[in-house]
Design a protein around this motif. Sequence first.
Motif, PDB file in Angstrom:
ATOM      1  N   ALA A   7       0.832  -1.203   0.000  1.00 36.70           N
ATOM      2  CA  ALA A   7       0.000   0.000   0.000  1.00 36.70           C
ATOM      3  C   ALA A   7       0.866   1.253   0.000  1.00 36.70           C
ATOM      4  O   ALA A   7       0.550   2.248  -0.661  1.00 36.70           O
ATOM      5  CB  ALA A   7      -0.945  -0.014   1.202  1.00 36.70           C
ATOM      6  N   ALA A   8       1.984   1.208   0.732  1.00 36.40           N
ATOM      7  CA  ALA A   8       2.868   2.370   0.784  1.00 36.40           C
ATOM      8  C   ALA A   8       3.573   2.592  -0.550  1.00 36.40           C
ATOM      9  O   ALA A   8       3.805   3.731  -0.958  1.00 36.40           O
ATOM     10  CB  ALA A   8       3.905   2.181   1.899  1.00 36.40           C
ATOM     11  N   GLY A   9       3.888   1.506  -1.253  1.00 37.69           N
ATOM     12  CA  GLY A   9       4.566   1.635  -2.534  1.00 37.69           C
ATOM     13  C   GLY A   9       3.624   2.009  -3.668  1.00 37.69           C
ATOM     14  O   GLY A   9       4.061   2.404  -4.737  1.00 37.69           O
ATOM     15  N   LEU A  10       2.339   1.870  -3.426  1.00 40.00           N
ATOM     16  CA  LEU A  10       1.311   2.223  -4.416  1.00 40.00           C
ATOM     17  C   LEU A  10       0.318   3.170  -3.737  1.00 40.00           C
ATOM     18  O   LEU A  10      -0.851   2.830  -3.544  1.00 40.00           O
ATOM     19  CB  LEU A  10       0.562   0.971  -4.871  1.00 40.00           C
ATOM     20  CG  LEU A  10       1.060   0.041  -5.984  1.00 40.00           C
ATOM     21  CD1 LEU A  10       2.386   0.462  -6.579  1.00 40.00           C
ATOM     22  CD2 LEU A  10       1.086  -1.405  -5.574  1.00 40.00           C
ATOM     23  N   PRO A  40      -7.238  11.300 -13.550  1.00 42.28           N
ATOM     24  CA  PRO A  40      -7.672  10.281 -12.594  1.00 42.28           C
ATOM     25  C   PRO A  40      -7.173   8.880 -12.924  1.00 42.28           C
ATOM     26  O   PRO A  40      -6.985   8.065 -12.044  1.00 42.28           O
ATOM     27  CB  PRO A  40      -9.197  10.348 -12.660  1.00 42.28           C
ATOM     28  CG  PRO A  40      -9.515  11.082 -13.921  1.00 42.28           C
ATOM     29  CD  PRO A  40      -8.349  11.926 -14.244  1.00 42.28           C
ATOM     30  N   ARG A  41      -6.942   8.598 -14.194  1.00 40.09           N
ATOM     31  CA  ARG A  41      -6.521   7.242 -14.562  1.00 40.09           C
ATOM     32  C   ARG A  41      -5.007   7.109 -14.585  1.00 40.09           C
ATOM     33  O   ARG A  41      -4.486   6.124 -15.087  1.00 40.09           O
ATOM     34  CB  ARG A  41      -7.083   6.861 -15.926  1.00 40.09           C
ATOM     35  CG  ARG A  41      -8.571   6.964 -16.049  1.00 40.09           C
ATOM     36  CD  ARG A  41      -9.305   5.920 -15.268  1.00 40.09           C
ATOM     37  NE  ARG A  41      -9.051   4.572 -15.744  1.00 40.09           N
ATOM     38  CZ  ARG A  41      -9.638   3.505 -15.212  1.00 40.09           C
ATOM     39  NH1 ARG A  41     -10.476   3.632 -14.198  1.00 40.09           N
ATOM     40  NH2 ARG A  41      -9.388   2.320 -15.680  1.00 40.09           N
ATOM     41  N   GLU A  42      -4.300   8.103 -14.078  1.00 40.69           N
ATOM     42  CA  GLU A  42      -2.853   7.969 -14.014  1.00 40.69           C
ATOM     43  C   GLU A  42      -2.451   7.403 -12.661  1.00 40.69           C
ATOM     44  O   GLU A  42      -3.195   7.498 -11.694  1.00 40.69           O
ATOM     45  CB  GLU A  42      -2.185   9.322 -14.261  1.00 40.69           C
ATOM     46  CG  GLU A  42      -2.435   9.835 -15.673  1.00 40.69           C
ATOM     47  CD  GLU A  42      -1.661  11.105 -15.984  1.00 40.69           C
ATOM     48  OE1 GLU A  42      -0.923  11.593 -15.101  1.00 40.69           O
ATOM     49  OE2 GLU A  42      -1.804  11.622 -17.108  1.00 40.69           O
ATOM     50  N   TYR A  43      -1.282   6.814 -12.637  1.00 38.17           N
ATOM     51  CA  TYR A  43      -0.856   6.110 -11.429  1.00 38.17           C
ATOM     52  C   TYR A  43      -0.091   7.002 -10.466  1.00 38.17           C
ATOM     53  O   TYR A  43       0.143   6.624  -9.330  1.00 38.17           O
ATOM     54  CB  TYR A  43      -0.009   4.901 -11.799  1.00 38.17           C
ATOM     55  CG  TYR A  43      -0.795   3.774 -12.432  1.00 38.17           C
ATOM     56  CD1 TYR A  43      -1.613   2.959 -11.662  1.00 38.17           C
ATOM     57  CD2 TYR A  43      -0.726   3.517 -13.791  1.00 38.17           C
ATOM     58  CE1 TYR A  43      -2.330   1.917 -12.224  1.00 38.17           C
ATOM     59  CE2 TYR A  43      -1.441   2.482 -14.370  1.00 38.17           C
ATOM     60  CZ  TYR A  43      -2.239   1.685 -13.584  1.00 38.17           C
ATOM     61  OH  TYR A  43      -2.953   0.664 -14.147  1.00 38.17           O
TER      62      TYR A  43
END
Lengths: 213, 213
Positions: free
Chosen positions: A42-45, B3-6
Amino acid sequence: MAPREYGQYCGITRALELVGERWALLIVRDLLVGPRRYGELAAGLPRIPTNVLAARLKELQEAGILRRAPRSRVIVYELTPYGHELEPVVLALGAWGFKALDDPRDEQIVTPDSITMSLRTAFRPQVAAELPSTVYGARLGPDELLIRVAGPTLDVARESGPADLAFATGPGIHRLISGELAPDRAIATGVVEVLRGRGDLLDRFASTFHLAA
Amino acid sequence: MAPREYGQYCGITRALELVGERWALLIVRDLLVGPRRYGELAAGLPRIPTNVLAARLKELQEAGILRRAPRSRVIVYELTPYGHELEPVVLALGAWGFKALDDPRDEQIVTPDSITMSLRTAFRPQVAAELPSTVYGARLGPDELLIRVAGPTLDVARESGPADLAFATGPGIHRLISGELAPDRAIATGVVEVLRGRGDLLDRFASTFHLAA
DNA sequence: CCGCATCCCATGTGATACTG
DNA sequence: CAGTATCACATGGGATGCGG
């Protein structure tokens, strides 16, 4: 037929059914660096909703790509051998997408795991084999990476330690790897800040890690 | 941020932003075989909603992956050089997903383009180089493929013509390529039906195209 | 017909709150 | 810490329309 299936008997469609969902390959990317706990993933994403992370982990587990492994009271997620075989896919995607990177924007972060996989993507074993073994220490914000290049092998660890060259950098390092920015210019412009060691070793770094744009 | 970017500055996330949407890589897969018209793409991806196909084509075009090219009164979609560089990604995905294929179900179809890319995935140039040049004619339902193996090179064309070995087959051919089914057994069980030529050339075919499960 | 555009609804995603 | 629950919303899926 399941609604999310493509209805084709084909390896590519099968692969996309298994890892084509949003966030799935990024979870795999981080797990390729090493086993991770739920909170570490979760922290990495940071932008992944927690329910989506939970859903992906369940799906990837059912697909035989990762497994939940109890490690001394805590649970870690780790890739199965089959999941590990996604490494060529992730590296190929990374090499391709690297060329489409434009200048970093403020809200775009760099995580230790993403940098680690980028270094693996850009690593040139045949070039490294011709150079002396070298240990680089890279500081990215609060994180430290120890990059050990020994002959044709690369090891990136999330730890600090003695290094031939220690430097601090940020997303701009991608311009060094792409060759857009020469090592001395990277230092001169502050993209790379030498902390310890000989700055000219950054030449060697740029030779070892290279991905043409 | 969109919104669809990471929200990460990383080659893999960038790649997934460009080709990670549903159906996108399947469109690329078919265009890797050759330029295709809108209707041809729709025919090769029977389950894609037409609005999604139109949307993907627009997005992939804006991303510089494909372009609309007028060809004598009709419009075809073709990959740009950068789009063509996705071939290693698609092949790696195909090789990985191939191993996760179980037995084909009735509703799962095989399209000429998907088979063509599967053959490219399974092609072993170094093995083929040691074997005599051979032309195989494969009939899959209504479609015919001419598979030309000459030294270490492979050419698959959607046409009929003279072949050293002509055979009819279906999805079950994947068991031949995986080695799960020996060539003679494939013929004996009807998975492959020899139409013309020497059936023993199927041995050569199985040596040339192989992907371990 | 081909190449889309529109409409509608089911589902997946994202943000947040909450619980063992 | 490791998830689950809930709800608003965006996207995907399927049918249909429609101009060239």
